[in-house]
Design a protein around this motif. Structure first.
Motif, PDB file in Angstrom:
ATOM      1  N   UNK A  59      64.714  -7.409   2.416  1.00  0.00           N
ATOM      2  CA  UNK A  59      64.924  -7.162   3.838  1.00  0.00           C
ATOM      3  C   UNK A  59      65.685  -5.855   4.065  1.00  0.00           C
TER       4      UNK A  59
ATOM      5  N   UNK B 104      61.884  -1.361   2.839  1.00  0.00           N
ATOM      6  CA  UNK B 104      62.293  -2.660   3.373  1.00  0.00           C
ATOM      7  C   UNK B 104      61.036  -3.488   3.555  1.00  0.00           C
ATOM      8  N   UNK B 105      60.808  -4.419   2.656  1.00  0.00           N
ATOM      9  CA  UNK B 105      59.611  -5.253   2.749  1.00  0.00           C
ATOM     10  C   UNK B 105      60.025  -6.716   2.732  1.00  0.00           C
ATOM     11  N   UNK B 106      59.633  -7.435   3.758  1.00  0.00           N
ATOM     12  CA  UNK B 106      59.898  -8.871   3.799  1.00  0.00           C
ATOM     13  C   UNK B 106      58.730  -9.569   3.121  1.00  0.00           C
ATOM     14  N   UNK B 107      58.995 -10.601   2.409  1.00  0.00           N
ATOM     15  CA  UNK B 107      57.894 -11.398   1.898  1.00  0.00           C
ATOM     16  C   UNK B 107      57.442 -10.952   0.530  1.00  0.00           C
TER      17      UNK B 107
ATOM     18  N   UNK C 274      53.608  -9.801   0.090  1.00  0.00           N
ATOM     19  CA  UNK C 274      53.371  -8.403   0.450  1.00  0.00           C
ATOM     20  C   UNK C 274      53.847  -7.477  -0.666  1.00  0.00           C
TER      21      UNK C 274
ATOM     22  N   UNK D  23      51.360  -7.550  -3.452  1.00  0.00           N
ATOM     23  CA  UNK D  23      50.161  -6.780  -3.088  1.00  0.00           C
ATOM     24  C   UNK D  23      50.407  -5.293  -3.278  1.00  0.00           C
ATOM     25  N   UNK D  24      51.584  -4.842  -2.828  1.00  0.00           N
ATOM     26  CA  UNK D  24      51.876  -3.416  -2.952  1.00  0.00           C
ATOM     27  C   UNK D  24      51.999  -3.009  -4.417  1.00  0.00           C
TER      28      UNK D  24
END
Lengths: 622, 306
Positions: free
Chosen positions: A39, A325-328, A331, A334-335
C-alpha cells in the motif's frame, strides 16, 4: 439551436481533450530497479513511520548512526564511523565520519542528530516508536511529560503558526518548584490538569496547557508542553563529531535499535524552513541516505535516485528505483510475471505450491521474525482456566493449517518467540495431544465438552484468517465436542474490539521490532498495551524486568527463556505458525539476501545486466 | 433558467451540510479509530496523538472546528497519507479517475447505443436475442470477474497490454473496457427499449410512409427520442463510474480516487473520508444539474423546476 449544436460537440470534445491529456503525459524512462511496495506509504518522516513499506523507503532516504548488514543484520557503521561501549554497557559513544553529507552537500553533524533525537522524543511528534528510545536515560519522562520537583524543566510556549513537529515554540528554562493538579470538566468528565510552578531567573511563574485555566487574572500563563529539560536526557554531544548516549539499563540490543530506520537523521534546516508536511516534498527534501527522492505520485510511485553526496556512494549500484504502491498480491504477481517489476514481497497463498515447485530460484520463503497466534480472553469464563486454554491449544492441528491454508512454507509454532535468534532457545508449549486435551477439559469441569459455553473466534476479514478459523472450529468441535462460532470484523473494528477486550478468542500476529526475544516477551507483561488478553503473572513480569537489567548475555537469555516457559505453560495465547518471507525476486537481481527480518536494503541491491537481457528474452518480456 | 440554477446551487449547499453532518456522525459511531493499529500505541503516545488531531475534545466541539475549517476551504491533512493535504490527494487522483471515467463512458455509450439500436431494428431475431443475452450477462457479472478474464486473455494468453500500472495509454485500455462494459450493457438495453417505443409511434410510420430510407428514419428521426432515457441515465452512470472504479483501480493499480475512498474508510482516515465524501457529493450534485439542463436542451417541452 446553437445550444443543441454545442451539446452535440461537447462530448466528443471532452473525449478528445481527455485522450490528448493522456497522451501528453510524459513517458517515464524505466528505473534501474522497480518493486511493488504494497500500500502507499503513510509518510517518509522517519520519526513517525512504523510499517514495513514505509521502512523500505525511509531506509533508502535517511541514515542513522548505524545500519544493519543486509545479510547478517549485525549493526554496521552508518553516519557513525565507529563506536565504543562502556564496561557497564550503559554508555555508547559514537564518532561521526567526516565525509557524511546531506543531499544538498552540507555536512551531517552531531547537532543534526541531537535535533533528530529531540524531535523523535517530543510529544508533539507523536512517534509511535518513541518507546524504542525510552531505553535512554530520562527519555520516557520527556515524551510523557513527567518532570519531577526540583529538577530543570523546559516550558515550551504555544506558537501562533501551525508548523507541527518541526519548529518548537519559545522555550523557557527553569527549575520546577511545584505541580498543582486541578480538575477540569472535559467531554463531560473530570480530567486532571497540571499547573507547573517554575522558577525562572529567580521568579516563580505558573504554566498550564489548558486554556480555560490559563487566564490573565489567574496569573497562570498558557504553555504548550512542560517536560524535563532535554539536558537531563542521556543524549549528549561534547564535540561536533561525537554523540554520547547513556541508557537506563544495560540493553544488549540497543545498537540493533539505533540501526533501525526510525532513527535516521533529519536535516534541521530543511524541517525548520519548510515545516510539516512540506519538508517531505521532493523539491524541499534534504536527506542523508544513499538515495534522494526525485518525485512522488500519490498511490502510484516514488522515484528514488542515487544521492551523489552520500559518503558510501561507490557502494550504491542502482541509479534509480521505482517504488510502486500496488494493492493486492494478485496484481503484484501479474506485474512480476510480465516483467514490469523486479521484486514483489507478497504472493497469493493459492499459487504458493506452484511457485515453490516451478520457480524455486525466484521464490524461496525463509523464516522471519513473526508469529501468528490466537489470543484467549482470560477475563472471561471459561478461558480464565489455564487447563481450558491448554486443552484448546493442544488440539490445534498446525500442520494442516500451514499445508492447506498458508501454503508457502510457514512453520508450525510451539513457542511465541520464533527460532533463529542468536543465543536464544524458545520455550516450547505442549505438542498436539488429543487424549491429554480431553483429560484437561474434563478436569476443568467439561467432560467431553459438556457444559462448555459456546464461544466465537474473532478475526479480521481476510480469506486466510477465515480458513484458519474454520479449521480451528471444526477441530475443536470434532475432537473436544465444543461449539464454536466465527465472527469477522473489518480491520479497524477488529482492532478496537480486541483492544476493548470484547472477544473470546481472537487471531493475532506479531512481527519483532528488533532481533531479541524481548520484542515478543515484554508484550505479555501485565500492563503492556499489546497484551490484550487480560493475563498477568507476577513471576513473568519479574523475569522480563530482571532480563532488562541483566548485563550478562547468556544469563539474560536464560531468564527470558524461563519467562517464555511460564507463558507457554499458562497459554494466554496459542502459537500457530511462524511467518516466512514471501519475496519473489527476478534471478538477475544481486545483493538480495534472505534474513530474519525480511529486510532488503536498496543500497545493497544491484542488477546483473547480462543475466537480465537473457531472462527478458527467455520470458518474452516487452 | 438562471433562477433555476441559483435555486439548485442553494439546495446543493444544504445537501452538503447534511452530508457533512451525517458523515461526521457515522464516523463517530463506527467502532475503531485512526489511532488503532496492530501494534497498540503506548497510552501516553496515544494521548499526544489525540491532542494533535483534536480528539481530546468533545465531538461537538470537533464538529464545529471541522465545519469551520471546511468553510474556510481548508480540508486538512490526511491522517494516513500524512505528507499530503486532502486537497492535494484529490488534485492528483481525480484527473486519473476522471480520465478513466470519460473513456469508459464514451466506450459504453458508443457500444451501448450501437448495440441497442441494432437489436431494436432486428427485434426478435437471433441478433436481438443474442445481443440482449450478452448484455444481461454483462450487467450480472461482477467487475472483478470481467477484469480477471480480461487480464488472462489480453495480458497472458495474448500479450497485448500491460498487466497493471499507470503512465501510458496502453495501460488504460483494459481498465476502460472492464469499467465500461456493464454500463454499455445497460445502455444497450435502455436504447433498445426506447427505440422500440419510438419505432411504433405515428410520426415514424409517417416518415416510413413518405418513403424515407430505413436508416434515415432510425438515425435522424427515431434515435433522438430513443436517447432520452439514456441521457437521464448518464448522470447516475457518471457518478457510478467515478465512484465505482475502485475495483479496476485496485486490479490495475491505477492511482485514482476509488482506492482512496475504500482505503480511507478502512483505515479510519477521518479527514480524507470527509474530504472525499464532500467532493463526491459536489460531483453528484453537479452531474444531476447538468443532466437536468441537458434534458431541457434535448427536449424543449420539458420545464425546469427546482
Amino acid at each position: 439551436m446553437l445550444q443543441r449544436r454545442l451539446l452535440t460537440f461537447a462530448f466528443p470534445l471532452l473525449f478528445i481533450a481527455v485522450v490528448g491529456w493522456t497522451f501528453s503525459q510524459e513517458r517515464l524512462p524505466p528505473a534501474d530497479f522497480t518493486f511493488c511496495n504494497g500500500t502507499d506509504i503513510k509518510t517518509i518522516d522517519p520519526a513517525t513511520v512504523t510499517g514495513m513499506p514505509e521502512g523500505r523507503v525511509v531506509d533508502a532516504l535517511f541514515e542513522g548512526l548505524c545500519r544493519r548488514d543486509p545479510k547478517t543484520l549485525v549493526p554496521i557503521p552508518g553516519v557513525a564511523k565507529s563506536w565504543s561501549v562502556s564496561d557497564d554497557l550503559k554508555t555508547y559513544t559514537f564518532t561521526l565520519r567526516d565525509d557524511a553529507k546531506w543531499s544538498d552537500g552540507s555536512k551531517i553533524t552531531a547537532a543534526d542528530f541531537i535535533y533528530s533525537f529531540q524531535r523523535f522524543l517530543h510529544p508533539e511528534t507523536t512517534a509511535e516508536y518513541a518507546y524504542q528510545l525510552w531505553y535512554v536515560k530520562n527519555a520516557k519522562r520527556y515524551t510523557t511529560m513527567k518532570p519531577e520537583i526540583g529538577e530543570q524543566v523546559e516550558v515550551e510556549l504555544p506558537r501562533e503558526d501551525d508548523v507541527k513537529n518541526t519548529v518548537r515554540g519559545k522555550i523557557e528554562h527553569g527549575t520546577l518548584r511545584k505541580i498543582e493538579t486541578r480538575q477540569v470538566e472535559e467531554k463531560g468528565e473530570q480530567v486532571d490538569v497540571r499547573i507547573f510552578d517554575v522558577e525562572i531567573a529567580g521568579k516563580v511563574r505558573r504554566f498550564c496547557s489548558n486554556a480555560s485555566l490559563a487566564l490573565p487574572e489567574s496569573g497562570i500563563e498558557l504553555s504548550a508542553w512542560t517536560m524535563p529539560s532535554f539536558e537531563l536526557l542521556g543524549i549528549k554531544s561534547d564535540k561536533p563529531d561525537r554523540i554520547v548516549l547513556t541508557l537506563e539499563h544495560p540493553t544488549p540490543f540497543f545498537l540493533d535499535i539505533i540501526a533501525f530506520y526510525p532513527f535516521g537523521a533529519v536535516n534541521k534546516k530543511c524541517l525548520e524552513t519548510h515545516g510539516s508536511p512540506l519538508w517531505t516534498r521532493p523539491e524541499n527534501l534534504v536527506s542523508g541516505g544513499p538515495f534522494r527522492m526525485e518525485f512522488r505520485r500519490i498511490r502510484d510511485r516514488i522515484r528514488l535516485v542515487k544521492n551523489e553526496h552520500y559518503w558510501n556512494r561507490d557502494a550504491v549500484q542502482l541509479n534509480s528505483i521505482d517504488v510502486l504502491a500496488v494493492e493486492g498480491n494478485t496484481t503484484m504477481l501479474n506485474m512480476y510475471l510480465t516483467g514490469a517489476v523486479d521484486w514483489v514481497n507478497d504472493v497469493p497463498a493459492s499459487v504458493g505450491p506452484i511457485l515453490l515447485k516451478d520457480r524455486p530460484k525466484e521464490f524461496d520463503p525463509e523464516p522471519t521474525l513473526g508469529t501468528y497466534f490466537y489470543r484467549f480472553n482470560v477475563r472471561k469464563k471459561p478461558f480464565d482456566d489455564a487447563r481450558v486454554r491448554r486443552a484448546l491449544a493442544m488440539t490445534i492441528d498446525r500442520r494442516e493449517i500451514v499445508e492447506k491454508v498458508t501454503q508457502t512454507g510457514q512453520v508450525p509454532a510451539y513457542s511465541l518467540v520464533p527460532p533463529g535468534l542468536v543465543g536464544y532457545e524458545p520455550a516450547q508449549c505442549a505438542p498436539e495431544d488429543i487424549a491429554e486435551a480431553k483429560r484437561l477439559l474434563a478436569e476443568a469441569g467439561y467432560p467431553g465438552g459438556q457444559g462448555f459455553p459456546p464461544f466465537d473466534i474473532l478475526y479480521n476479514t481476510q480469506d486466510t484468517h477465515k480458513s484458519i478459523a474454520e479449521l480451528m472450529q471444526a477441530r475443536w468441535k470434532n475432537q473436544l465436542g465444543i461449539k464454536v462460532g466465527l465472527r469477522n470484523l473489518e480491520w479497524a473494528s477488529f482492532l478496537n474490539t480486541v483492544r476493548l477486550g470484547e472477544y473470546d478468542v481472537a487471531r493475532a500476529a506479531w512481527i519483532g521490532d528488533y532481533a531479541d526475544p524481548n520484542t515478543f516477551l515484554d508484550m505479555f507483561m501485565k500492563d503492556n498495551e499489546n497484551n490484550q488478553t487480560g493475563w498477568g503473572n507476577a513471576d513473568y513480569d519479574k523475569l522480563v524486568e530482571a532480563a532488562a537489567s541483566e548485563a550478562d548475555p547468556a544469563k539474560r537469555m536464560k531468564i527470558l527463556h524461563d519467562a517464555e516457559a511460564i507463558l507457554m505453560r499458562e497459554m494466554p495465547i496459542a502459537p500457530i505458525y511462524f511467518y516466512v518471507s514471501k519475496d519473489m525476486v527476478q534471478t538477475y537481481v544481486r545483493g538480495f539476501h534472505s534474513n530474519l527480518r525480511d529486510e532488503h536494503p536498496l543500497w545493497a541491491i544491484s542488477i546483473d545486466q547480462q543475466e537480465k537481457a537473457k531472462v527478458r528474452t527467455a520470458e518474452g518480456f516487452q | 433558467m438562471i433562477e433555476f440554477v441559483i435555486k439548485r446551487l442553494l439546495w446543493t449547499l444544504l445537501i452538503l451540510w447534511i452530508v457533512f453532518t451525517i458523515t461526521f456522525v457515522l464516523m463517530e459511531l463506527v467502532p475503531g479509530g485512526p489511532f488503532d493499529g496492530e501494534r497498540v500505541m503506548d497510552a501516553d503516545i496515544r494521548k499526544n496523538y489525540e491532542k494533535r488531531y483534536h480528539f481530546d475534545k468533545h465531538p461537538v466541539v470537533r464538529y464545529f472546528l471541522e465545519i469551520g475549517s471546511y468553510c474556510r476551504g481548508d480540508f486538512g491533512i490526511s491522517m494516513k497519507i500524512q505528507d499530503f493535504t486532502v486537497t492535494e490527494i484529490i488534485q492528483q487522483g481525480f484527473p486519473i479517475s476522471a480520465t478513466l471515467g470519460v473513456l469508459a463512458l464514451t466506450f459504453a455509450l458508443v457500444l451501448g447505443v450501437f448495440a441497442g439500436v441494432s437489436a431494436a431494428v432486428r427485434r426478435g431475431g437471433v441478433y436481438d436475442v443474442g445481443l440482449m443475452s450478452v448484455a444481461t450477462i454483462g450487467i450480472a457479472l461482477p467487475e472483478f470477474v470481467v477484469a480477471g478474464l480480461a487480464v488472462i486473455l489480453f495480458v497472458f494468453i495474448l500479450p497485448l497490454f500491460p498487466a497493471a500500472g499507470w503512465g501510458s495509454w496502453r495501460q488504460l485500455v483494459l481498465p476502460t473496457i472492464c469499467l465500461g462494459l456493464p454500463y454499455a450493457a445497460y445502455i444497450a438495453r435502455l436504447t433498445r427499449t426506447g427505440m422500440l417505443d419510438i419505432l411504433s409511434q405515428d410520426y415514424i410510420r409517417t416518415a416510413r410512409a413518405k418513403g424515407l430510407l430505413s436508416r434515415t428514419v432510425v438515425v435522424r428521426h427515431a434515435l433522438k427520442g430513443a436517447l432520452l432515457p439514456v441521457v437521464s441515465y448518464i448522470g447516475p452512470a457518471t457518478a457510478g463510474i467515478l465512484t465505482g472504479s475502485m475495483v479496476e483501480e485496485k486490479i490495475f493499480a491505477l492511482p485514482g480516487l476509488g482506492v482512496h475512498l475504500v482505503q480511507s474508510c478502512m483505515q479510519r482516515d477521518y479527514t480524507l473520508v470527509m474530504g472525499l465524501t464532500m467532493f463526491y457529493t459536489v460531483i453528484l450534485c453537479a452531474m444531476n444539474l447538468i443532466v437536468d439542463i441537458l434534458y431541457k436542451v434535448l427536449d424543449p417541452r420539458i420545464k425546469l423546476e427546482a
